[in-house]
Design a protein around this motif. Structure first.
Motif, mmCIF file in Angstrom:
data_model
loop_
_atom_site.group_PDB
_atom_site.id
_atom_site.type_symbol
_atom_site.label_atom_id
_atom_site.label_comp_id
_atom_site.label_asym_id
_atom_site.label_seq_id
_atom_site.Cartn_x
_atom_site.Cartn_y
_atom_site.Cartn_z
ATOM 1 N N ARG A 85 0.850 -1.189 0.000
ATOM 2 C CA ARG A 85 0.000 0.000 0.000
ATOM 3 C C ARG A 85 0.886 1.240 0.000
ATOM 4 O O ARG A 85 1.969 1.269 0.597
ATOM 5 C CB ARG A 85 -0.914 -0.004 1.231
ATOM 6 C CG ARG A 85 -1.990 -1.077 1.181
ATOM 7 C CD ARG A 85 -3.247 -0.657 1.943
ATOM 8 N NE ARG A 85 -2.956 -0.287 3.331
ATOM 9 C CZ ARG A 85 -2.987 -1.135 4.360
ATOM 10 N NH1 ARG A 85 -3.292 -2.411 4.145
ATOM 11 N NH2 ARG A 85 -2.732 -0.739 5.592
ATOM 12 N N THR A 112 2.657 2.452 3.138
ATOM 13 C CA THR A 112 1.916 2.366 4.403
ATOM 14 C C THR A 112 1.664 0.925 4.830
ATOM 15 O O THR A 112 0.881 0.678 5.737
ATOM 16 C CB THR A 112 0.573 3.111 4.283
ATOM 17 O OG1 THR A 112 -0.186 2.544 3.213
ATOM 18 C CG2 THR A 112 0.795 4.594 4.031
ATOM 19 N N SER A 167 0.031 11.050 -1.159
ATOM 20 C CA SER A 167 0.157 12.414 -0.643
ATOM 21 C C SER A 167 1.414 12.590 0.208
ATOM 22 O O SER A 167 1.960 13.687 0.301
ATOM 23 C CB SER A 167 -1.085 12.778 0.183
ATOM 24 O OG SER A 167 -1.195 11.929 1.321
ATOM 25 N N ARG A 168 1.849 11.496 0.835
ATOM 26 C CA ARG A 168 3.048 11.573 1.681
ATOM 27 C C ARG A 168 4.263 10.882 1.053
ATOM 28 O O ARG A 168 5.347 10.869 1.652
ATOM 29 C CB ARG A 168 2.751 10.941 3.050
ATOM 30 C CG ARG A 168 1.719 11.724 3.860
ATOM 31 C CD ARG A 168 1.525 11.085 5.234
ATOM 32 N NE ARG A 168 0.921 9.747 5.118
ATOM 33 C CZ ARG A 168 0.849 8.889 6.135
ATOM 34 N NH1 ARG A 168 1.370 9.220 7.313
ATOM 35 N NH2 ARG A 168 0.277 7.710 5.967
ATOM 36 N N SER A 179 -1.618 -2.359 8.822
ATOM 37 C CA SER A 179 -1.086 -1.029 8.532
ATOM 38 C C SER A 179 0.246 -0.839 9.259
ATOM 39 O O SER A 179 0.615 -1.595 10.130
ATOM 40 C CB SER A 179 -2.065 0.049 8.970
ATOM 41 O OG SER A 179 -3.289 -0.077 8.261
ATOM 42 N N ASP A 204 0.884 5.698 0.090
ATOM 43 C CA ASP A 204 0.212 6.975 0.320
ATOM 44 C C ASP A 204 0.820 7.997 -0.636
ATOM 45 O O ASP A 204 1.941 8.475 -0.435
ATOM 46 C CB ASP A 204 0.405 7.416 1.773
ATOM 47 C CG ASP A 204 -0.407 8.657 2.112
ATOM 48 O OD1 ASP A 204 -0.686 9.457 1.193
ATOM 49 O OD2 ASP A 204 -0.761 8.836 3.295
#
Length: 348
Positions: A4, A13, A8-9, A344, A6
């Motif tokens: 997974r 993840t 935006s960052r 996660s 992210d």
């Protein structure tokens, strides 16, 4: 594997998890797979093919080298023409790659590096050491196993994909390996004895690669797409030199022979030869090309993975062996669901 992410960052993840196994790869080792935005993965499965090393004499007699079939890449003749250096990729060990040498007289096979990441060997003029790349950095090592490897060049933020040492030891020509789409490859030079500074030799909007330094160390053959297709060019090894086109209808993987009087390159399944007269203060005289050999040998448009003996009478290739079994395209569905169910936690 998949994980997974992210966007935006700009970080993962979840820890990477396996999607499938047994994926085939091609001659330059890209995986034979495609991924859809929906989460489907299509891949070509089955056993990866092996290669054999062969020496070909003009006008075409093929002699397989008596070594086990493995994933050999990029053979190079020693300065005396009696040994070969090459890399071997070990798939079972996790795509580890090291350098080996083979003595054409005694039939002995010897390992030269043990770091599992060494590629693109080139002989130094004394025939006792190899110059090579490890993760974009340039090293040298003795072929007899004596002493530790020597670091020759490491440029922060820059990775190199090809090297060509001059016979007199005064220069090292390199092709960079830029990261990112649209970053064209350029050619650099390291002049020893003058602060050991690396500087651009050929930097253009086009893609330059597949470098070959002449035996006298004064001329460079290379491939560029400036004409809209891959063609072989020739230029002096000095700043501001002009360039002269060698091929006329396409060409790649240039190599020198006959002490700089003959330049070879490949086109489709053919090896072509061009007679050249290199002149110190005048334009080189480039003769017409002629086919000297036709065969189904491995090729790579990014760099030469074959070689010509110093006397120009023999060629060294790798040849992919016939594939056994039936090729099948495999399809994996809904693997996104596995990632959503994964624990996660940022993977650093």
């Amino acid at each position: 594997f998949g994980a997974r992410y992210d966007a935006s960052r700009f970080r993962l993840t979840s820890a990477p998890g396996p999607i499938t196994e047994g994926v085939r790869f091609g001659p330059a080792f890209p995986a034979k797979l495609g991924i859809a935005r929906t989460g489907a993965v299509a891949y070509l499965g089955g056993q990866n093919t092996l290669r054999e090393l062969v020496v070909v004499e003009r006008p075409g007699r093929i002699t397989p080298i008596a070594v086990p079939s493995r994933l050999y890449v990029g053979p190079r003749f020693s300065p005396d023409g009696q040994r070969l250096a090459f890399q071997i990729l070990d798939v079972a060990a996790g795509l580890q790659v090291d350098l080996w040498t083979y003595d054409l007289r005694s039939g002995s096979l010897s390992r030269a590096t043990f770091d599992s990441a060494s590629i693109n060997p080139e002989w130094k003029s004394d025939g006792k050491r190899l110059v090579y790349l490890t993760r974009g950095r340039v090293f040298s090592i003795a072929t007899d196993g004596s002493g530790a490897r020597e670091s020759l060049l490491a440029v922060p933020g820059r990775s190199f994909g090809e090297i060509q040492p001059a016979r007199d030891g005064k220069a090292l020509v390199l092709r960079d390996n830029p990261v990112g789409v649209g970053n064209n490859r350029d050619i650099w030079i390291l002049s020893t004895g003058s602060g050991d500074s690396v500087r651009p030799l050929l930097r253009t909007p086009f893609d330059e690669r597949s470098i070959a330094l002449s035996p006298d160390g004064k001329w460079l053959a290379y491939v560029s797409n400036e004409a809209g297709s891959d063609e072989v060019y020739l230029r002096r090894l000095e700043a501001g030199s002009g360039r002269w086109r060698v091929s006329r209808s396409g060409g790649f993987e240039p190599r020198w022979g006959s002490e700089g009087r003959e330049l070879f390159f490949r086109l489709s399944d053919s090896v072509l030869s061009v007679g050249v007269q290199l002149q110190a203060r005048a334009e080189p005289r480039i003769g017409p090309s002629r086919v000297v050999l036709v065969g189904n040998f491995d090729t790579d448009r990014n760099r030469p993975i074959w070689d010509v003996s110093p006397d120009g009478k023999r060629f060294a290739f790798t040849r992919t062996q016939n594939e056994a079994g039936v090729r099948r395209i495999n399809l994996v569905l809904h693997w996104f669901d596995r990632l959503r169910a994964a624990p996660s936690g940022v993977a650093r």
